[in-house]
Design a protein around this motif. Structure first.
Motif, PDB file in Angstrom:
ATOM      1  N   THR A 198       0.838  -1.198   0.000  1.00  0.00           N
ATOM      2  CA  THR A 198       0.000   0.000   0.000  1.00  0.00           C
ATOM      3  C   THR A 198       0.871   1.246   0.000  1.00  0.00           C
ATOM      4  OG1 THR A 198      -0.121  -0.047   2.425  1.00  0.00           O
ATOM      5  CG2 THR A 198      -1.890  -1.134   1.223  1.00  0.00           C
ATOM      6  N   GLY A 199       0.313   2.331  -0.502  1.00  0.00           N
ATOM      7  CA  GLY A 199       1.051   3.597  -0.530  1.00  0.00           C
ATOM      8  C   GLY A 199       0.078   4.748  -0.478  1.00  0.00           C
ATOM      9  N   GLY A 200       0.606   5.960  -0.479  1.00  0.00           N
ATOM     10  CA  GLY A 200      -0.258   7.134  -0.461  1.00  0.00           C
ATOM     11  C   GLY A 200       0.440   8.318   0.168  1.00  0.00           C
ATOM     12  N   ARG A 201      -0.334   9.340   0.397  1.00  0.00           N
ATOM     13  CA  ARG A 201       0.178  10.584   0.999  1.00  0.00           C
ATOM     14  C   ARG A 201      -0.416  10.721   2.393  1.00  0.00           C
ATOM     15  NH1 ARG A 201       2.263  15.254  -1.177  1.00  0.00           N
ATOM     16  NH2 ARG A 201       1.994  17.149   0.056  1.00  0.00           N
ATOM     17  N   VAL A 224      -3.662   8.362   8.266  1.00  0.00           N
ATOM     18  CA  VAL A 224      -4.745   8.464   7.281  1.00  0.00           C
ATOM     19  C   VAL A 224      -4.156   8.878   5.943  1.00  0.00           C
ATOM     20  CG1 VAL A 224      -6.925   9.599   6.693  1.00  0.00           C
ATOM     21  CG2 VAL A 224      -6.381   9.108   9.086  1.00  0.00           C
ATOM     22  N   GLY A 225      -4.539   8.170   4.864  1.00  0.00           N
ATOM     23  CA  GLY A 225      -4.082   8.567   3.537  1.00  0.00           C
ATOM     24  C   GLY A 225      -3.643   7.421   2.656  1.00  0.00           C
ATOM     25  N   PHE A 226      -3.550   6.194   3.205  1.00  0.00           N
ATOM     26  CA  PHE A 226      -3.142   5.046   2.385  1.00  0.00           C
ATOM     27  C   PHE A 226      -4.274   4.630   1.443  1.00  0.00           C
ATOM     28  CE2 PHE A 226      -0.304   4.047   6.157  1.00  0.00           C
ATOM     29  CZ  PHE A 226       0.850   4.471   5.519  1.00  0.00           C
ATOM     30  N   ASP A 227      -3.912   4.003   0.330  1.00  0.00           N
ATOM     31  CA  ASP A 227      -4.916   3.543  -0.630  1.00  0.00           C
ATOM     32  C   ASP A 227      -5.414   2.133  -0.316  1.00  0.00           C
ATOM     33  OD1 ASP A 227      -2.708   2.048  -1.261  1.00  0.00           O
ATOM     34  OD2 ASP A 227      -2.376   2.946  -3.237  1.00  0.00           O
ATOM     35  N   ASP A 277       8.321  11.487  -3.091  1.00  0.00           N
ATOM     36  CA  ASP A 277       7.022  12.056  -3.482  1.00  0.00           C
ATOM     37  C   ASP A 277       5.991  10.945  -3.552  1.00  0.00           C
ATOM     38  OD1 ASP A 277       7.228  10.817  -6.151  1.00  0.00           O
ATOM     39  OD2 ASP A 277       8.782  12.345  -6.479  1.00  0.00           O
ATOM     40  N   GLU A 278       4.711  11.338  -3.719  1.00  0.00           N
ATOM     41  CA  GLU A 278       3.618  10.368  -3.712  1.00  0.00           C
ATOM     42  C   GLU A 278       3.705   9.409  -4.891  1.00  0.00           C
ATOM     43  OE1 GLU A 278      -1.299  10.316  -3.453  1.00  0.00           O
ATOM     44  OE2 GLU A 278      -0.196  12.215  -3.543  1.00  0.00           O
ATOM     45  N   GLN A 279       4.131   9.908  -6.065  1.00  0.00           N
ATOM     46  CA  GLN A 279       4.241   9.058  -7.250  1.00  0.00           C
ATOM     47  C   GLN A 279       5.246   7.931  -7.021  1.00  0.00           C
ATOM     48  OE1 GLN A 279       2.376   9.087  -9.896  1.00  0.00           O
ATOM     49  NE2 GLN A 279       3.481   7.422 -10.915  1.00  0.00           N
ATOM     50  N   THR A 280       6.374   8.250  -6.417  1.00  0.00           N
ATOM     51  CA  THR A 280       7.392   7.240  -6.130  1.00  0.00           C
ATOM     52  C   THR A 280       6.860   6.194  -5.167  1.00  0.00           C
ATOM     53  OG1 THR A 280       9.153   8.876  -6.453  1.00  0.00           O
ATOM     54  CG2 THR A 280       9.733   6.860  -5.253  1.00  0.00           C
ATOM     55  N   ALA A 281       6.127   6.661  -4.142  1.00  0.00           N
ATOM     56  CA  ALA A 281       5.565   5.740  -3.154  1.00  0.00           C
ATOM     57  C   ALA A 281       4.582   4.767  -3.811  1.00  0.00           C
ATOM     58  CB  ALA A 281       4.872   6.529  -2.048  1.00  0.00           C
ATOM     59  N   ARG A 282       3.738   5.287  -4.710  1.00  0.00           N
ATOM     60  CA  ARG A 282       2.746   4.428  -5.361  1.00  0.00           C
ATOM     61  C   ARG A 282       3.411   3.440  -6.323  1.00  0.00           C
ATOM     62  NH1 ARG A 282      -2.245   5.886  -4.031  1.00  0.00           N
ATOM     63  NH2 ARG A 282      -2.657   8.031  -3.363  1.00  0.00           N
ATOM     64  N   SER A 318       4.955  -2.121  -7.517  1.00  0.00           N
ATOM     65  CA  SER A 318       5.938  -3.156  -7.851  1.00  0.00           C
ATOM     66  C   SER A 318       5.907  -4.290  -6.828  1.00  0.00           C
ATOM     67  CB  SER A 318       7.344  -2.556  -7.918  1.00  0.00           C
ATOM     68  OG  SER A 318       7.757  -2.085  -6.644  1.00  0.00           O
ATOM     69  N   ARG A 319       5.676  -3.950  -5.560  1.00  0.00           N
ATOM     70  CA  ARG A 319       5.583  -4.987  -4.528  1.00  0.00           C
ATOM     71  C   ARG A 319       4.309  -5.812  -4.682  1.00  0.00           C
ATOM     72  NH1 ARG A 319       7.887  -1.437   0.598  1.00  0.00           N
ATOM     73  NH2 ARG A 319      10.100  -1.701   0.077  1.00  0.00           N
ATOM     74  N   GLN A 320       3.237  -5.184  -5.142  1.00  0.00           N
ATOM     75  CA  GLN A 320       2.004  -5.930  -5.417  1.00  0.00           C
ATOM     76  C   GLN A 320       2.237  -6.962  -6.517  1.00  0.00           C
ATOM     77  OE1 GLN A 320      -1.045  -3.072  -6.338  1.00  0.00           O
ATOM     78  NE2 GLN A 320      -1.126  -2.249  -4.248  1.00  0.00           N
TER      79      GLN A 320
END
Length: 295
Positions: free
Chosen positions: A3-6, A31-34, A48-53, A58-60
């Protein structure tokens, strides 16, 4: 983790206090994960958020590949075991949806269920977990369960929202609630036994318990039995039960009471029962008579 997010809010364990930043060992709600992270996942800060997602994505993919590889490996092991045992068994699956109050409980229950296996000479039954997540039972869970007939939703220490309960009622999807892991596993094992040895559709008429087995020359083995309840008629449909396992479905070929051939026996009668194409009786076996129901 997958999971990721801001980070949009940091809320204290009291559910009210909000923080701008926290240090080590501070219990906090983020609060903020997808999605809902798995128990034990590490929180990693990205630029940044894009890198986190992208990292979470990739882990998914890696996890899906591992699951696919594990499934294929398990399938090959099962097929190999069947060949070694001397023949291919029919593979049957019982599907469940697992929801729990926390992800750790959902994972533990799902792992225990996935390890269950029942088999006999003809078939093998395993459990397939379609969903394993934390949170209340939702309409989405019911929709997933309704796709595969016979799927049950197991709610462990959690509830189902009203919309989900209404959809489940309309779709005929059972939702079962548990607070003890063992109870959930025991219930699933019971249904697995029914999948392994399904009870023939029919209206129960009566039963007899086998007390002794007699060998009659030219006829074969006859079950010396006593009618426990109801009636058993000559020519009726029967199933032979040993414990909770159905050994065979057959018909009453002969029915004798004190050496006289009779058309039926009732509660309390002692008799000799001969079945069509079956004579492997053991004391304690139950012979159940039933009338087939029309669909």
């Amino acid at each position: 983790g997958e999971t990721g997010g801001r980070v949009r809010a940091l809320i204290g364990d009291d559910g009210k206090t909000r923080f701008k930043e926290v240090g080590p060992s501070v219990p906090i709600n983020v609060v903020g994960f997808d999605g809902v992270p798995a128990a034990g996942d590490l929180l990693v800060v990205a630029e940044d958020e894009q890198t986190a997602r992208e990292l979470a994505g990739s882990r998914q993919r890696l996890n899906r590949e591992r699951q696919s590889s594990s499934y294929q490996s398990g399938l090959m092991e099962a097929v190999t075991a069947q060949f070694v045992a001397g023949g291919i068994k029919e593979r049957r699956e019982m599907c469940v949806v697992v929801k729990a109050d926390v992800q750790g409980s959902a994972e533990a229950l799902s792992r225990s269920l996935s390890e269950l296996k029942l088999e006999n000479e003809e078939a093998m039954v395993t459990v397939k977990v379609l969903v394993s997540e934390a949170g209340e039972v939702t309409k989405s869970d019911v929709a997933i369960a309704s796709v595969t007939p016979g799927t049950t939703i197991l709610a462990f220490n959690c509830a189902a929202n009203f919309a989900a309960m209404e959809d489940a009622r309309i779709s005929g999807v059972p939702i079962e609630y548990y607070s003890i892991v063992y109870d959930a596993i025991e219930s699933v094992e019971s249904r697995m036994q029914e999948v392994l040895s399904p009870t023939p559709e029919g209206e129960y008429v009566g039963s007899a318990i086998v007390q002794e087995v007699f060998n009659i020359g030219g006829t074969g083995n006859i079950a010396g039995s006593k009618c426990q309840d109801g009636i058993i008629k000559k020519g009726s449909n029967v199933r032979v039960m040993r414990g909770d396992k159905i050994l065979i479905e057959s018909k009453v070929l002969s029915l004798r009471n004190f050496k006289a051939e009779v058309d039926q026996i009732t509660t309390g009668d002692e008799c000799g029962i001969g079945l069509l194409n079956y004579e492997d009786f053991q004391p304690g076996d139950i012979i159940e008579s039933y009338v087939e129901t029309k669909k």
